[in-house]
Design a protein around this motif. Structure first.
Motif: not given
Length: 172
Positions: A79-86, A144-146
């Motif tokens: 769940g958090g993968t899209p939200c970190f780094g690029n 949400m933005p990610f």
């Protein structure tokens, strides 16, 4: 093609991923499981022994590796993968990747996750469905933005797994 499933925990990434894998005859990889296998440790153990920064670096490294495959693949992200780094940029810039956000409402997620909270360290300490809904709401607000950058959004509320699977397949 790599079908990348994005969404909050409990949104159906694993169950829809399994169905897509069978219907499309694609391999299925859960990124967290892949990391655990490569690192010979659970995600929880990695966080505890090496820290979140180490985990997030490895997560990005393995995400890149999986996106470079020449096999057809269903890739279920944490769940958090899209939200970190690029990580979202990496996914979106890959011409063979199709990103799909499985979107569930906060009340539906809370109702589903309250039953499974013991298996989810992030929410195991939360006692009531209302408190869980508040926790999820704050998390989703940040994420949400990610999530919304995914190429496609499939709303999962009040739909059967078969219907969701069919909707995803139409997008491919």
């Amino acid at each position: 093609m790599v079908v990348v499933l994005i969404g909050y925990m409990g949104s159906g990434k694993s169950s829809i991923g399994r169905r897509l894998s069978k219907k499309l005859d694609f391999d299925l990889i859960d990124l967290d499981d892949f990391i655990e296998e490569k690192e010979n440790a659970s995600v929880k153990e990695i966080f505890e022994s090496k820290g979140e920064i180490y985990f997030r670096k490895k997560e990005t490294e393995y995400l890149k590796q999986l996106l470079e495959t020449d096999k057809n693949l269903i890739l279920s992200l944490g769940g958090g993968t899209p939200c970190f780094g690029n990580n979202m940029d990496i996914i979106l810039s890959n011409k063979y990747a199709k990103s799909i956000y499985l979107k569930s409402s906060i009340p539906k997620l809370a109702k589903k996750l309250i039953k499974k909270k013991a298996k989810r360290p992030l929410i195991a300490h939360i006692q009531t469905e209302d408190a869980l809904a508040e926790f999820i709401g704050k998390h989703i607000f940040e994420r949400m933005p990610f999530y919304n950058r995914a190429e496609y959004v499939v709303n999962t509320d009040d739909k059967s797994k078969d219907k969701i699977t069919k909707e995803v397949m139409k997008l491919l």
